[in-house]
Design a protein around this motif. Structure first.
Motif, PDB file in Angstrom:
ATOM      1  N   HIS A 229      76.653  21.693 -38.680  1.00 19.99           N
ATOM      2  CA  HIS A 229      77.858  21.911 -39.388  1.00 19.99           C
ATOM      3  C   HIS A 229      77.904  21.143 -40.571  1.00 19.99           C
ATOM      4  CE1 HIS A 229      79.662  23.848 -36.134  1.00 19.99           C
ATOM      5  NE2 HIS A 229      79.104  23.086 -35.255  1.00 19.99           N
ATOM      6  N   ALA A 230      77.629  19.334 -40.508  1.00 18.78           N
ATOM      7  CA  ALA A 230      77.812  18.636 -41.564  1.00 18.78           C
ATOM      8  C   ALA A 230      76.655  19.044 -42.704  1.00 18.78           C
ATOM      9  CB  ALA A 230      77.543  17.296 -41.150  1.00 18.78           C
ATOM     10  N   LEU A 231      75.549  19.359 -42.309  1.00 20.73           N
ATOM     11  CA  LEU A 231      74.373  19.610 -43.245  1.00 20.73           C
ATOM     12  C   LEU A 231      74.606  20.950 -44.063  1.00 20.73           C
ATOM     13  CD1 LEU A 231      71.788  18.825 -44.510  1.00 20.73           C
ATOM     14  CD2 LEU A 231      70.438  19.766 -42.690  1.00 20.73           C
ATOM     15  N   ARG A 232      75.128  21.783 -43.332  1.00 22.31           N
ATOM     16  CA  ARG A 232      75.447  23.278 -43.806  1.00 22.31           C
ATOM     17  C   ARG A 232      76.656  23.077 -45.045  1.00 22.31           C
ATOM     18  NH1 ARG A 232      77.474  28.765 -40.738  1.00 22.31           N
ATOM     19  NH2 ARG A 232      77.767  29.979 -42.544  1.00 22.31           N
ATOM     20  N   ASN A 233      77.645  22.243 -44.656  1.00 19.24           N
ATOM     21  CA  ASN A 233      78.715  22.007 -45.472  1.00 19.24           C
ATOM     22  C   ASN A 233      78.367  21.124 -46.665  1.00 19.24           C
ATOM     23  OD1 ASN A 233      80.569  23.468 -43.992  1.00 19.24           O
ATOM     24  ND2 ASN A 233      81.162  21.741 -42.671  1.00 19.24           N
ATOM     25  N   ALA A 234      77.329  20.407 -46.628  1.00 21.81           N
ATOM     26  CA  ALA A 234      76.794  19.515 -47.633  1.00 21.81           C
ATOM     27  C   ALA A 234      75.979  20.042 -48.624  1.00 21.81           C
ATOM     28  CB  ALA A 234      76.405  18.264 -46.996  1.00 21.81           C
ATOM     29  N   ALA A 235      75.335  21.463 -48.178  1.00 22.61           N
ATOM     30  CA  ALA A 235      74.334  22.102 -48.991  1.00 22.61           C
ATOM     31  C   ALA A 235      74.878  22.492 -50.479  1.00 22.61           C
ATOM     32  CB  ALA A 235      74.013  23.471 -48.293  1.00 22.61           C
ATOM     33  N   GLY A 236      76.322  22.822 -50.605  1.00 23.56           N
ATOM     34  CA  GLY A 236      76.822  23.035 -51.860  1.00 23.56           C
ATOM     35  C   GLY A 236      76.465  21.978 -53.069  1.00 23.56           C
ATOM     36  N   PRO A 237      76.992  20.683 -52.767  1.00 23.21           N
ATOM     37  CA  PRO A 237      76.416  19.612 -53.662  1.00 23.21           C
ATOM     38  C   PRO A 237      75.146  19.372 -53.631  1.00 23.21           C
ATOM     39  CG  PRO A 237      78.649  18.995 -52.238  1.00 23.21           C
ATOM     40  CD  PRO A 237      77.805  20.403 -51.627  1.00 23.21           C
ATOM     41  N   ALA A 238      74.435  19.533 -52.490  1.00 23.87           N
ATOM     42  CA  ALA A 238      73.124  19.162 -52.613  1.00 23.87           C
ATOM     43  C   ALA A 238      72.383  20.084 -53.526  1.00 23.87           C
ATOM     44  CB  ALA A 238      72.419  19.220 -51.147  1.00 23.87           C
ATOM     45  N   LEU A 239      72.754  21.410 -53.599  1.00 24.89           N
ATOM     46  CA  LEU A 239      72.185  22.368 -54.365  1.00 24.89           C
ATOM     47  C   LEU A 239      72.078  21.993 -55.811  1.00 24.89           C
ATOM     48  CD1 LEU A 239      73.064  25.844 -52.750  1.00 24.89           C
ATOM     49  CD2 LEU A 239      70.560  24.809 -53.366  1.00 24.89           C
ATOM     50  N   THR A 240      73.199  21.458 -56.270  1.00 23.14           N
ATOM     51  CA  THR A 240      73.558  21.157 -57.768  1.00 23.14           C
ATOM     52  C   THR A 240      72.689  20.136 -57.838  1.00 23.14           C
ATOM     53  OG1 THR A 240      75.977  21.722 -57.292  1.00 23.14           O
ATOM     54  CG2 THR A 240      75.455  20.186 -59.163  1.00 23.14           C
ATOM     55  N   VAL A 241      72.702  19.113 -57.208  1.00 19.54           N
ATOM     56  CA  VAL A 241      71.597  17.967 -57.396  1.00 19.54           C
ATOM     57  C   VAL A 241      70.307  18.448 -57.332  1.00 19.54           C
ATOM     58  CG1 VAL A 241      70.439  15.933 -56.315  1.00 19.54           C
ATOM     59  CG2 VAL A 241      73.173  16.420 -56.370  1.00 19.54           C
ATOM     60  N   LEU A 242      69.667  19.516 -56.737  1.00 19.74           N
ATOM     61  CA  LEU A 242      68.477  20.174 -56.658  1.00 19.74           C
ATOM     62  C   LEU A 242      68.323  20.731 -57.905  1.00 19.74           C
ATOM     63  CD1 LEU A 242      65.946  20.964 -55.145  1.00 19.74           C
ATOM     64  CD2 LEU A 242      67.292  23.046 -54.341  1.00 19.74           C
ATOM     65  N   SER A 243      69.146  21.481 -58.687  1.00 17.52           N
ATOM     66  CA  SER A 243      68.922  22.175 -60.145  1.00 17.52           C
ATOM     67  C   SER A 243      68.783  21.132 -60.975  1.00 17.52           C
ATOM     68  CB  SER A 243      70.155  23.003 -60.169  1.00 17.52           C
ATOM     69  OG  SER A 243      71.265  22.303 -60.376  1.00 17.52           O
ATOM     70  N   LEU A 244      69.618  20.068 -61.052  1.00 17.40           N
ATOM     71  CA  LEU A 244      69.318  18.957 -61.820  1.00 17.40           C
ATOM     72  C   LEU A 244      68.121  18.209 -61.628  1.00 17.40           C
ATOM     73  CD1 LEU A 244      73.020  17.225 -61.606  1.00 17.40           C
ATOM     74  CD2 LEU A 244      71.895  18.668 -63.607  1.00 17.40           C
ATOM     75  N   GLU A 245      67.482  18.262 -60.352  1.00 12.44           N
ATOM     76  CA  GLU A 245      66.362  17.348 -60.219  1.00 12.44           C
ATOM     77  C   GLU A 245      65.300  18.452 -60.941  1.00 12.44           C
ATOM     78  OE1 GLU A 245      64.073  14.552 -59.685  1.00 12.44           O
ATOM     79  OE2 GLU A 245      66.104  14.413 -59.064  1.00 12.44           O
ATOM     80  N   PHE A 246      65.404  19.417 -60.645  1.00  8.47           N
ATOM     81  CA  PHE A 246      64.254  20.688 -61.322  1.00  8.47           C
ATOM     82  C   PHE A 246      64.238  20.286 -62.621  1.00  8.47           C
ATOM     83  CE2 PHE A 246      63.220  24.602 -63.206  1.00  8.47           C
ATOM     84  CZ  PHE A 246      61.850  24.936 -62.574  1.00  8.47           C
ATOM     85  N   ILE A 247      65.515  20.164 -63.297  1.00  2.00           N
ATOM     86  CA  ILE A 247      65.403  20.250 -64.787  1.00  2.00           C
ATOM     87  C   ILE A 247      64.726  18.751 -65.399  1.00  2.00           C
ATOM     88  CG2 ILE A 247      66.896  20.025 -66.963  1.00  2.00           C
ATOM     89  CD1 ILE A 247      68.721  21.823 -65.092  1.00  2.00           C
ATOM     90  N   GLN A 248      65.195  17.744 -64.524  1.00  2.00           N
ATOM     91  CA  GLN A 248      64.648  16.406 -64.827  1.00  2.00           C
ATOM     92  C   GLN A 248      63.098  16.463 -64.576  1.00  2.00           C
ATOM     93  OE1 GLN A 248      66.561  13.403 -63.108  1.00  2.00           O
ATOM     94  NE2 GLN A 248      64.897  11.777 -63.193  1.00  2.00           N
TER      95      GLN A 248
END
Length: 313
Positions: A229-248
């Motif tokens: 439940h919690a991890l699944r709902n937190a996936a959206g913001p985590a994906l945004t951070v993931l894309s920024l981390e890829f660019i960095q």
């Protein structure tokens, strides 16, 4: 959903055009100096003027830009001023080296960051303190310094890993892993410092919400609440951070590849900048912005699929 994707794609196209145009305008004052360097110190003004005309550098800047842009849409990014090598295949080949490094580092970063962030948020106390300390250490230690230390310790003193160079995965998987091990370590430490803290904060917010308390009163196990439940709902913001981390990480390759002598995108960009090889610089910029647009588009689409409310923006 289709309209949402088209809107994001249009924004990405505008971004790509603006970035390449600004790059072209910034490079334009150096056109004559690049021609002088190519011809050598004995070049006469007439020779320089002739080369400027031959390369098309004497035309209006916007005419040059749109001429270059027209070639890009047909797959022609021009040729190197110094080697006459076509830019597109040269950049694409080196981008493969960089992506093998960055994608490997990103996957390891995701696994460690999610595990560390979830552990800190769900356990609290000592686990949370350890997570924060590790993130702080990752922030404090400069990547360049860490890279040099790894070379001295693991390559020079212990001789466990090669100090530089790159072996393609298709040629020898074991040697490929050894050749990118130290660069991956440098990128992962910086990536975990950023991403683990974000996962921890997002998970803490989720675990404080009413639906979590409701699930606990119904006797649902903590593991199920956290993972399902919690991890699944937190996936959206985590994906945004993931894309920024890829660019960095992609930007960090500019330094890392030069330290470890990897023939990748970053090293190619560095050498092109030193030479003033304008077609290569433009090609690298175009490839980079296209890659960023694609990553952001995929992230937006996945976020829109996970959270329909995000599609309205």
């Amino acid at each position: 959903m289709t309209l949402y994707v088209l809107r994001r794609l249009g924004a990405g196209l505008v971004l790509a055009l603006l970035v390449t145009l600004i790059t072209f305008l910034l490079l334009s004052p150096s056109f004559e100096s690049v021609v002088r360097e190519r011809l050598g110190p004995t070049a006469t003004p007439e020779t320089i003027a002739g080369m400027m005309t031959e390369l098309g550098f004497d035309r209006p800047i916007l005419v040059q830009y749109f001429d270059w842009l027209g070639g890009v849409f047909t797959g022609d990014f021009g040729r190197s001023l110094f080697t006459s090598q076509p830019v597109a295949p040269a950049v694409a080949a080196r981008l493969g080296v960089t992506l093998s490094l960055v994608v490997t580092a990103l996957l390891i970063t995701v696994v460690i960051s999610v595990a560390l962030g979830v552990w800190a948020a769900s356990r609290g106390g000592v686990a949370d303190k350890i997570s924060q300390i590790l993130s702080l250490v990752g922030y404090i230690v400069p990547g360049l310094l860490l890279a040099i230390v790894l070379v001295v310790v693991l390559a020079v003193n212990l001789k466990l890993l090669p100090a530089g160079g790159f072996t393609p995965f298709s040629e020898d998987p074991a040697r490929w892993a050894a050749s990118i091990a130290m660069p991956v370590i440098v990128l992962v430490i910086g990536g975990v410092a950023n991403m683990a803290a974000q996962v921890r904060g997002t998970m803490i917010d989720e675990l404080r919400k009413d639906y979590v308390r409701t699930l606990r009163t119904r006797g649902v196990s903590t593991t199920s609440i956290v993972i399902r439940h919690a991890l699944r709902n937190a996936a959206g913001p985590a994906l945004t951070v993931l894309s920024l981390e890829f660019i960095q990480m992609l930007g960090g390759a500019l330094i890392i590849e030069n330290v470890f002598a990897l023939p990748g995108y970053g090293q190619y960009a560095f050498n092109a900048a030193l030479q003033g090889d304008i077609p290569i610089i433009l090609g690298i910029t175009a490839f980079g912005v296209i890659l960023v647009v694609v990553v952001n588009l995929v992230t937006d689409v996945v976020n829109g699929w996970l959270n329909p409310k995000a599609r309205i923006y």
